[in-house]
Design a protein around this motif. Structure first.
Motif, short mmCIF file in Angstrom:
data_model
loop_
_atom_site.label_atom_id
_atom_site.label_comp_id
_atom_site.label_asym_id
_atom_site.label_seq_id
_atom_site.Cartn_x
_atom_site.Cartn_y
_atom_site.Cartn_z
N LYS A 1 11.96 3.24 5.69
CA LYS A 1 12.64 2.50 6.49
C LYS A 1 12.25 3.06 7.86
O LYS A 1 12.40 2.60 8.91
CB LYS A 1 14.19 2.61 6.38
N SER A 2 12.15 4.35 7.97
CA SER A 2 11.89 5.52 9.16
C SER A 2 10.62 5.14 9.41
O SER A 2 10.15 5.80 10.55
CB SER A 2 12.40 6.40 8.80
N ASP A 3 9.70 4.53 8.82
CA ASP A 3 8.18 4.71 9.07
C ASP A 3 7.86 3.50 10.21
O ASP A 3 8.02 2.24 9.83
CB ASP A 3 7.45 4.25 7.92
N ILE A 4 7.62 3.91 11.62
CA ILE A 4 7.53 3.25 12.68
C ILE A 4 6.06 2.43 12.45
O ILE A 4 6.01 1.42 13.15
CB ILE A 4 7.55 3.81 13.85
N THR A 5 5.38 2.71 11.65
CA THR A 5 3.88 1.91 11.51
C THR A 5 4.22 0.95 10.13
O THR A 5 3.24 -0.06 10.33
CB THR A 5 2.83 2.86 11.09
N LYS A 6 5.13 1.05 9.53
CA LYS A 6 5.46 0.09 8.41
C LYS A 6 4.55 0.03 7.30
O LYS A 6 4.50 -0.73 6.56
CB LYS A 6 5.80 -1.30 9.07
N SER A 7 3.52 1.04 7.23
CA SER A 7 2.53 1.06 6.26
C SER A 7 2.06 2.32 5.73
O SER A 7 1.54 2.73 4.69
CB SER A 7 1.28 0.28 6.89
N HIS A 8 2.29 3.45 6.69
CA HIS A 8 1.82 4.68 6.37
C HIS A 8 2.49 5.49 5.34
O HIS A 8 1.68 6.14 4.47
CB HIS A 8 1.88 5.78 7.64
N CYS A 9 3.49 5.44 5.26
CA CYS A 9 4.38 6.19 4.01
C CYS A 9 4.33 5.86 2.75
O CYS A 9 4.73 4.54 2.60
CB CYS A 9 6.08 6.29 4.64
N GLN A 10 3.54 6.48 1.97
CA GLN A 10 3.45 6.00 0.59
C GLN A 10 4.41 6.99 -0.55
O GLN A 10 4.49 6.92 -1.61
CB GLN A 10 2.00 6.15 -0.01
N ILE A 11 4.99 8.00 0.17
CA ILE A 11 5.58 9.21 -0.63
C ILE A 11 4.86 9.76 -1.56
O ILE A 11 5.12 9.49 -2.64
CB ILE A 11 7.17 8.34 -1.00
N ASN A 12 3.80 10.30 -1.11
CA ASN A 12 2.71 10.90 -2.08
C ASN A 12 2.04 11.91 -1.77
O ASN A 12 2.57 12.50 -0.55
CB ASN A 12 1.70 9.79 -2.62
N ASN A 13 1.48 12.62 -2.05
CA ASN A 13 0.70 13.91 -1.58
C ASN A 13 -0.34 13.92 -0.31
O ASN A 13 -0.59 14.79 0.18
CB ASN A 13 0.52 15.05 -2.67
#
Length: 338
Positions: free
Chosen positions: A197-209
């Motif tokens: 929800k906090s990802d301002i790019t709406k695509s970057h965060c995948q919660i991986n390494n």
């Protein structure tokens, strides 16, 4: 006239179920803490959680309560006092939940003639349930009650050199004479959906390494990245070798998927991996509180020993450490002179 508002989480008035219940109600009914529709949140909090949790939480608070009061409040007051001694503009203290409220803090500064406030949320890393909820409430209060006051909020300081220096030196001093096998950085957990929800790019965060170590403007508001970056910079400064440290996330609430790995499981598994002497630091907090004193200092300690560990050392939060106070003063002076 300029002024400073330090803001921390808050605390019940006393370690009793009677006082814990309204505190938990205000905290858990915050839409940025339990981010589900209001009716569902009310059902979960007021229909289920508040029927059992206040008594249990009160017992936990009793274990760590100080004669002067809530450790979080007492330490925050010490921080305020020390900062005030080093700068020549008013410094007020507020809590997001409970007293003194943010509105009270702003009123205190206004009464002293302040019309330009630097608000410092006392959280190194940005999160919806910490920094963001403080910022949103404060801005709403300014708009509704104090339109003549200018408000600036200090961004997350997880990678500011003064903070890293203070944290590293604190860890170093508390590890002196302790031949530890492993240093665990335990951060407060959040649901994975908060990260996205906090990802301002709406695509970057995948919660991986990969995403947390790949440069992106999303990192400005990514709690996971900021936690891992805090760990990275501190261990680099202290020259702690790979394999002798790790990061985990504590305080999981509810059935949702939270950031991994969980601190409790991690601590319990360490003895089976040959880690018998453990040190734990909690860099999501700058003042010791129930999550550090009870959850880590008592519960995690107990479980580690029960699972075969031999020595457990809890590294205190920065509290009123002089390097940390000087870091705050440095940032205040930078703002004041701009």
């Amino acid at each position: 006239m300029q002024g400073i508002l330090l803001v921390n989480l808050g605390s019940p008035k006393s370690p009793t179920a009677k006082d814990v219940k309204p505190y938990l109600d205000e905290f858990l009914m915050d839409e940025r803490v339990i981010d589900v529709p209001y009716l569902l949140r009310a059902f979960l909090v007021r229909g289920i959680i508040l029927n059992t949790r206040p008594k249990k939480s009160a017992e936990a608070y009793k274990k760590i309560w100080w004669p002067e009061g809530s450790p979080l409040i007492v330490i925050s007051e010490r921080q305020q006092k020390k900062v005030q001694e080093l700068i020549d503009i008013p410094v007020a203290l507020a809590m997001r939940y409970g007293e003194p409220s943010i509105k009270t803090g702003i009123e205190e500064l206004k009464a002293k003639g302040v019309s330009d406030i630097l608000m410092i949320p006392l959280y190194p890393q940005f999160a919806m349930a910490t920094t963001e909820t403080i910022d949103v409430l404060a801005k709403n209060l300014i708009k509704k009650h104090f339109p003549e006051i200018k408000l600036t909020s200090l961004p997350a300081f997880y990678n500011k050199p003064e903070y890293i220096e203070a944290l590293a030196e604190s860890i170093k001093s508390h590890l002196e004479g302790f031949d530890y096998d492993h240093l665990l950085f335990s951060y407060h957990g959040v649901p994975e959906r908060h990260i996205k929800k906090s990802d301002i790019t709406k695509s970057h965060c995948q919660i991986n390494n990969k995403c947390c170590v790949t440069n992106s403007k999303a990192h400005e508001f990514c709690y996971r990245h900021q936690c891992l970056e805090t760990t990275r910079q501190v261990v680099e400064k202290l020259n702690i070798p790979e394999g002798k440290y790790s990061s985990s996330f504590q305080s999981k609430l509810g059935p949702d998927k939270w950031l991994q790995p969980p601190t409790d499981d991690t601590v319990n598994e360490f003895p089976t991996q040959g880690i018998k002497k453990l040190a734990v630091v909690t860099p999501a907090f700058v003042a010791d509180c129930i999550e550090t004193l009870e959850e880590i200092g008592l519960e995690a300690h107990h479980e580690f020993i029960n699972h075969g560990g031999e020595e457990f050392r809890t590294i205190p939060c920065l509290n009123d450490d002089d390097l940390w106070i000087n870091a705050l003063v440095t940032w205040i002076k930078e703002w004041k002179n701009n």
